[in-house]
Design an enzyme around this catalytic site. Structure first.
Site, PDB file in Angstrom:
ATOM      1  N   GLY A  70       0.807  -1.214   0.000  1.00  0.00           N
ATOM      2  CA  GLY A  70       0.000   0.000   0.000  1.00  0.00           C
ATOM      3  C   GLY A  70       0.844   1.270   0.000  1.00  0.00           C
ATOM      4  N   THR A  71       1.930   1.253   0.749  1.00  0.00           N
ATOM      5  CA  THR A  71       2.758   2.464   0.854  1.00  0.00           C
ATOM      6  C   THR A  71       3.329   2.849  -0.504  1.00  0.00           C
ATOM      7  OG1 THR A  71       3.314   1.919   3.138  1.00  0.00           O
ATOM      8  CG2 THR A  71       4.788   3.453   2.011  1.00  0.00           C
ATOM      9  N   ASN A 150      -8.045   4.008   8.605  1.00  0.00           N
ATOM     10  CA  ASN A 150      -7.496   2.811   9.266  1.00  0.00           C
ATOM     11  C   ASN A 150      -7.571   2.873  10.786  1.00  0.00           C
ATOM     12  OD1 ASN A 150      -5.496   4.872   8.467  1.00  0.00           O
ATOM     13  ND2 ASN A 150      -4.116   3.689   9.757  1.00  0.00           N
ATOM     14  N   SER A 198      -3.424  -3.395  -0.512  1.00  0.00           N
ATOM     15  CA  SER A 198      -2.325  -4.101   0.144  1.00  0.00           C
ATOM     16  C   SER A 198      -2.809  -5.495   0.539  1.00  0.00           C
ATOM     17  CB  SER A 198      -1.914  -3.303   1.386  1.00  0.00           C
ATOM     18  OG  SER A 198      -0.974  -4.024   2.128  1.00  0.00           O
ATOM     19  N   HIS A 200      -1.749  -7.759   2.618  1.00  0.00           N
ATOM     20  CA  HIS A 200      -1.744  -8.269   3.997  1.00  0.00           C
ATOM     21  C   HIS A 200      -2.910  -7.755   4.840  1.00  0.00           C
ATOM     22  CE1 HIS A 200       0.210  -4.948   6.524  1.00  0.00           C
ATOM     23  NE2 HIS A 200       0.432  -4.503   5.314  1.00  0.00           N
ATOM     24  N   THR A 236      12.107  -7.272 -10.717  1.00  0.00           N
ATOM     25  CA  THR A 236      11.504  -8.573 -11.016  1.00  0.00           C
ATOM     26  C   THR A 236      10.270  -8.776 -10.143  1.00  0.00           C
ATOM     27  OG1 THR A 236      13.668  -9.419 -11.608  1.00  0.00           O
ATOM     28  CG2 THR A 236      11.967 -11.060 -11.111  1.00  0.00           C
ATOM     29  N   CYS A 327       1.814   1.596  12.533  1.00  0.00           N
ATOM     30  CA  CYS A 327       2.954   2.422  12.148  1.00  0.00           C
ATOM     31  C   CYS A 327       3.313   3.400  13.251  1.00  0.00           C
ATOM     32  CB  CYS A 327       2.640   3.177  10.867  1.00  0.00           C
ATOM     33  SG  CYS A 327       1.860   2.122   9.681  1.00  0.00           S
TER      34      CYS A 327
HETATM   35  C1  LIG Z   1      -4.941   3.185   5.030  1.00  0.00           C
HETATM   36  C2  LIG Z   1      -3.606   2.595   4.807  1.00  0.00           C
HETATM   37  N1  LIG Z   1      -2.857   3.009   3.783  1.00  0.00           N
HETATM   38  C3  LIG Z   1      -1.645   2.491   3.512  1.00  0.00           C
HETATM   39  C4  LIG Z   1      -1.119   1.496   4.314  1.00  0.00           C
HETATM   40  C5  LIG Z   1       0.232   0.943   3.987  1.00  0.00           C
HETATM   41  O1  LIG Z   1       0.145  -0.350   3.438  1.00  0.00           O
HETATM   42  P1  LIG Z   1       1.421  -1.333   3.468  1.00  0.00           P
HETATM   43  O2  LIG Z   1       1.543  -1.838   4.866  1.00  0.00           O
HETATM   44  O3  LIG Z   1       1.072  -2.429   2.500  1.00  0.00           O
HETATM   45  O4  LIG Z   1       2.594  -0.565   3.014  1.00  0.00           O
HETATM   46  C6  LIG Z   1      -1.849   1.037   5.406  1.00  0.00           C
HETATM   47  C7  LIG Z   1      -1.280   0.026   6.324  1.00  0.00           C
HETATM   48  O5  LIG Z   1      -1.459   0.111   7.533  1.00  0.00           O
HETATM   49  C8  LIG Z   1      -3.130   1.583   5.662  1.00  0.00           C
HETATM   50  O6  LIG Z   1      -3.880   1.186   6.685  1.00  0.00           O
END
Ligand SMILES: Cc1ncc(COP(=O)(O)O)c(C=O)c1O
Length: 381
Positions: A70-71, A150, A198, A200, A236, A327
């Site tokens: 996601g990041t 989140n 994402s 996970h 890759t 985070c």
């Molecule tokens: C709303 C939101 N965006 C982005 C992310 C980042 O995703 P990733 O952990 O796959 O980098 C998260 C992860 O906590 C999230 O909750």
């Protein structure tokens, strides 16, 4: 002591069927860029996942790019729209995930963009009129507003936001990391320019996700190198991860209605019971309102205990919940999202309970019993 995992917004346990799919793919070690049979067979697997995801969200396969999660997907949308699409202003809020907040701050500090932050009220709601006022004037703009938060679960009115963006010729990026696979998301009904996912967060592996980029947007790769992902994301491909993502996505979509029903029941139960145990609790954002928040997220505002270590006390009792987002867990600053809801939040401790289809009523009861024990043995401030 068994551990109860109620921190599914941070990450989710791997689905056994996803694990099986990844083990199957481990046998196929081909590099999708190789033109021989071994490479082509890996490429076929990757492209099948891309096609399935695209079809589900109403996109073209060429609009889906696999990323490291996601990041990276959020970073790609933000940095590339400024570098390649002439965006000079980003409108967002202070309660986005750091994967959005930090790139926006970075570009703003370097003078590359003007960052405009919509105000949020004590519930975390944005004001569409404020957005429209901003959009009426100003330079080429990207609006970056998440589908669902989140930490507090709040939905943003994405359809209305998208309509405003179209009306005023702005681009629309929505971080859909917490919503994708949990709720129907479709790029035909709502016009998005960028979406993110994402694996996970939906019982898939860590380190893999995707970004949806509307096909008319001609951006260049953020990560430079080889010509993978049709020259849009070098490196890759994580073939095992991509197949895991594909399986997790398919299972999430197929089981969505049933999982929602089950998890929503659990959320309703915790909302009711926790208020009986600690009548002073509140709920951060809209997380206590089922129709206004993600069914997976409940952020409980507990009156502060003497030692202020509620999540720690719960952890000792084998309950995994979060005091902010994952985070933030190593940070002493608390949650930027909770802080943005106003000064009243300083008197409360956030406990984010985030649920998945693997949680049962017994998990909820273990959590509730632990809360009862902790509050019975503590004197409140
Ligand atoms: C709303 C939101 N965006 C982005 C992310 C980042 O995703 P990733 O952990 O796959 O980098 C998260 C992860 O906590 C999230 O909750």
């Amino acid at each position: 002591m068994s551990v109860i995992f109620l921190d599914n917004a941070a990450t989710t346990p791997l689905e056994p069927r996803v694990k099986e799919e990844m083990i199957r793919m481990m046998e196929n070690f081909g590099n999708p860029s190789s033109t021989h049979l071994n490479g082509r067979s890996a490429k076929v697997e990757v492209e099948l996942v891309r096609k399935r995801i695209a079809k589900t969200i109403g996109a073209l396969p060429g609009e889906i790019f696999f990323t490291s999660g996601g990041t990276e997907a959020d970073n790609m949308a933000l940095f590339c729209s400024v570098r390649d699409l002439d965006v000079k202003r980003i409108i967002t809020t202070p309660i986005e995930h750091h994967a959005v907040v930090h790139p926006v701050e970075f570009m703003s500090e370097r003078g590359e963009i003007e960052a405009a932050y919509l105000k949020v009220n004590e519930y975390g709601d944005i004001d569409l009129e404020e957005l429209e006022l901003l959009l009426k004037e100003g330079p080429k703009t990207l609006v970056s507003l998440m589908f669902a938060n989140n930490e507090i679960g709040n939905f943003n009115p994405v359809k209305d936001i998208s309509d405003l963006c179209q009306q005023y010729d702005a681009l629309f990026h929505s971080d859909t990391v917490q919503a994708m696979g949990h709720l129907p998301i479709n790029v035909i009904d709502t016009k998005y320019d960028f979406l993110t996912c994402s694996a996970h967060k939906i019982h898939g592996p860590k380190g893999v996700g995707f970004v949806y980029v509307r096909s008319n947007l001609k951006i260049k790769p953020l990560i430079q190198g080889g010509a993978q992902e049709r020259n849009m994301r070098a490196g890759t491909e994580n073939t095992i991860g991509i197949c895991g993502l594909g399986k997790a996505f398919e299972l999430a979509i197929d089981g969505m209605a049933e999982d929602q029903r089950k998890v929503e029941e659990l959320k309703k139960y915790i909302i009711k019971e926790v208020q009986l145990i600690v009548p002073e609790v509140k709920f951060f954002g809209r997380s206590g309102e089922l129709d206004k928040s993600l069914y997976t997220v409940l952020n409980i505002a507990f009156p502060k205990l003497n030692n202020e270590m509620l999540t720690f006390a719960l952890d000792i009792k084998g309950i995994n919940v979060s005091g902010g987002s994952a985070c933030n867990s190593g940070s002493s600053h608390g949650s930027h999202v909770i802080r943005a809801l106003g000064s009243w939040t300083a008197n409360y401790q956030p406990v984010r309970v985030s649920m998945s289809k693997f949680n049962t009523k017994a998990c909820a009861d273990r959590f509730l019993n632990a809360v009862r024990e902790i509050y019975n043995t503590q004197v409140e401030c």
